[in-house]
Design a protein around this motif. Structure first.
Motif, short mmCIF file in Angstrom:
data_model
loop_
_atom_site.label_atom_id
_atom_site.label_comp_id
_atom_site.label_asym_id
_atom_site.label_seq_id
_atom_site.Cartn_x
_atom_site.Cartn_y
_atom_site.Cartn_z
N SER A 68 0.73 -1.12 0.07
CA SER A 68 0.13 0.47 -0.05
C SER A 68 0.68 1.41 0.16
N VAL A 69 2.32 1.61 0.45
CA VAL A 69 2.53 1.95 0.70
C VAL A 69 3.51 2.34 -0.73
N LEU A 70 3.67 1.44 -1.37
CA LEU A 70 4.71 1.89 -2.16
C LEU A 70 3.50 1.76 -3.90
N TYR A 71 2.02 1.82 -3.97
CA TYR A 71 1.56 1.62 -4.15
C TYR A 71 0.60 3.43 -4.07
N SER A 72 1.33 3.86 -3.17
CA SER A 72 1.03 5.73 -3.22
C SER A 72 2.00 6.73 -3.32
N MET A 73 3.12 5.62 -3.19
CA MET A 73 4.35 6.65 -3.64
C MET A 73 4.55 7.15 -5.36
N ILE A 74 3.57 5.99 -5.62
CA ILE A 74 3.53 5.22 -7.34
C ILE A 74 3.19 6.89 -7.86
N ILE A 75 1.74 7.23 -7.02
CA ILE A 75 0.89 7.84 -7.41
C ILE A 75 0.95 9.42 -7.00
N TYR A 76 1.16 9.02 -4.95
CA TYR A 76 1.73 11.06 -4.46
C TYR A 76 1.75 11.72 -5.19
N PRO A 77 3.25 11.91 -4.95
CA PRO A 77 4.04 12.47 -4.95
C PRO A 77 3.76 13.54 -7.17
N LYS A 78 3.77 12.84 -7.65
CA LYS A 78 3.47 13.47 -8.98
C LYS A 78 1.79 13.84 -8.88
N LEU A 79 0.71 13.89 -8.30
CA LEU A 79 -0.48 14.06 -8.27
C LEU A 79 -0.52 15.61 -7.45
N LEU A 80 0.07 15.58 -6.42
CA LEU A 80 0.74 16.69 -5.67
C LEU A 80 1.85 17.11 -6.55
N SER A 81 2.32 17.46 -7.16
CA SER A 81 3.19 17.94 -8.24
C SER A 81 2.04 18.57 -9.61
N ASP A 82 1.29 17.99 -9.65
CA ASP A 82 0.50 17.98 -10.77
C ASP A 82 -0.96 19.44 -10.12
N VAL A 83 -1.03 19.12 -8.97
CA VAL A 83 -1.77 19.79 -8.65
C VAL A 83 -1.35 21.25 -8.27
N LEU A 84 -0.69 21.98 -7.69
CA LEU A 84 -0.01 22.72 -8.38
C LEU A 84 0.84 23.48 -9.05
N SER A 85 0.99 22.93 -10.53
CA SER A 85 1.49 23.32 -11.54
C SER A 85 0.67 23.85 -12.39
N GLU A 86 0.80 24.54 -13.32
CA GLU A 86 -0.36 25.15 -14.27
C GLU A 86 -0.90 24.21 -15.34
N LYS A 87 -0.11 23.33 -15.98
CA LYS A 87 0.02 22.33 -17.22
C LYS A 87 0.25 20.80 -16.33
N GLN A 88 -0.68 19.82 -15.67
CA GLN A 88 -0.80 18.65 -15.61
C GLN A 88 -0.24 18.01 -17.25
N THR A 89 1.41 17.30 -17.74
CA THR A 89 1.43 16.91 -18.28
C THR A 89 2.18 15.32 -17.35
N ILE A 90 2.90 14.40 -18.59
CA ILE A 90 4.10 13.85 -18.43
C ILE A 90 3.98 13.04 -19.22
N SER A 91 5.95 12.71 -19.50
CA SER A 91 5.65 12.26 -20.85
C SER A 91 5.64 10.87 -21.24
N TYR A 92 5.04 10.58 -21.94
CA TYR A 92 4.95 8.92 -22.99
C TYR A 92 6.27 7.43 -21.29
N PRO A 93 6.96 7.85 -21.96
CA PRO A 93 7.56 6.53 -20.73
C PRO A 93 7.30 6.96 -19.68
N LEU A 94 7.77 7.67 -19.24
CA LEU A 94 7.40 7.94 -17.87
C LEU A 94 6.14 7.75 -17.13
#
Length: 297
Positions: A68-94
């Protein structure tokens, strides 16, 4: 603009009214992320330090909470970054790597629940053989395989995805999950068939095994005394609650991405957030209560 740059950059279009509620989203998600890390880590620490919890069932619980911790660490850091960003983007490989990690964790959850069901089956139905069957080597092999098997199967899937041609560059979700299936110019038959096979292997078959194990447990326990039935129900109920919860959320994750529909954006966001927020908190709540009862006895 260079076409290659468009191909490798995806937009996460699943956020609703983000410009209005940006900071509210951030506070809620960050708070829940900290709670997930603290609750799951605390129970894992208790299992690690308390020698009377060094039993197969609690080792599997610890593995489930680590998952569950690993599951959350996969999602949350990027999710928190996207919430504060003007554009919610991600590279296809990532995006592929996030999806690979996310589904590996989800597949491991089903296999861990299957291992826990087998542990309960042997404990209740074959108590005299329990120490021999569920020895330390068996436990460690099971814990290793529940992460390796989904990782291998899902890695093949994402190798296939890495070679597809994209005609759409906007995901309907807030992180990389099944929604990138709909980015392909022409849906790949190979990917679709392999996806079904993989779903059967890492989700459907473990669920059937769990249900079969619990049916056997209930049949045997109900032929015994009332105290045995009570103990069997008490030990199996938390696992069934977690299984039902995770299965329902997983069904949504698979179906909503594959079925064309005008699903409301806000409703889609709420359901997707439940995948990331609700379930990692549900596990420590259920198993924390179980451990409390065990430690008080």
């Amino acid at each position: 603009m260079d076409v290659e740059l468009n191909v490798t950059l995806l937009t996460l279009g699943g956020f609703a009214e983000l410009h209005k509620y940006r900071y509210l989203y951030f506070v809620i998600i960050f708070t829940l992320y900290i709670l997930i890390l603290c609750f799951n880590s605390t129970i894992v620490y208790l299992i690690w330090t308390c020698k009377n919890l060094h039993e197969p069932m609690y080792i599997f619980i610890a593995a489930l909470l680590i998952n569950s911790v690993l599951y959350s660490m996969i999602i949350y850091p990027k999710l928190l970054s996207d919430v504060l960003s003007e554009k919610q983007t991600i590279s296809y490989p990532l995006c592929l790597f996030q999806g690979f990690s996310y589904y590996t964790s989800a597949g491991s959850e089903f296999l861990l629940l299957a291992a826990m069901a087998y542990d309960r089956y042997v404990s209740i139905c074959k108590p005299l053989q329990y120490p021999v069957i569920m020895n330390r080597i068996t436990i460690y092999v099971c814990v290793i395989l529940v992460w390796l098997i989904p990782a291998f199967e899902i890695a093949v899937s994402f190798v296939l995805y890495s070679n597809v041609k994209l005609c759409s560059f906007t995901l309907t979700g807030i992180f990389c999950n099944n929604s990138f299936y709909r980015l392909q110019c022409v849906p790949s038959v190979v990917i679709s068939v392999y996806g079904v096979v993989m779903l059967i292997n890492v989700a459907f078959l473990p669920m059937l095994f769990i249900l079969f194990s619990y049916i056997r447990i209930l049949r045997i326990s109900y032929s015994c005394c009332r105290e045995t039935r009570r103990k069997a129900l008490k030990t199996c109920l938390p696992h069934l609650l977690v299984l039902i919860s995770f299965s329902c959320l997983s069904c949504y994750d698979v179906v909503i991405a594959r079925v064309e529909s005008d699903f409301p954006k806000t409703a889609r966001l709420i359901m997707t957030l439940q995948l990331a927020l609700y379930h990692p908190l549900f596990n420590p709540f259920v198993y924390g209560l179980k451990m409390k009862n065990f430690l008080n006895t």
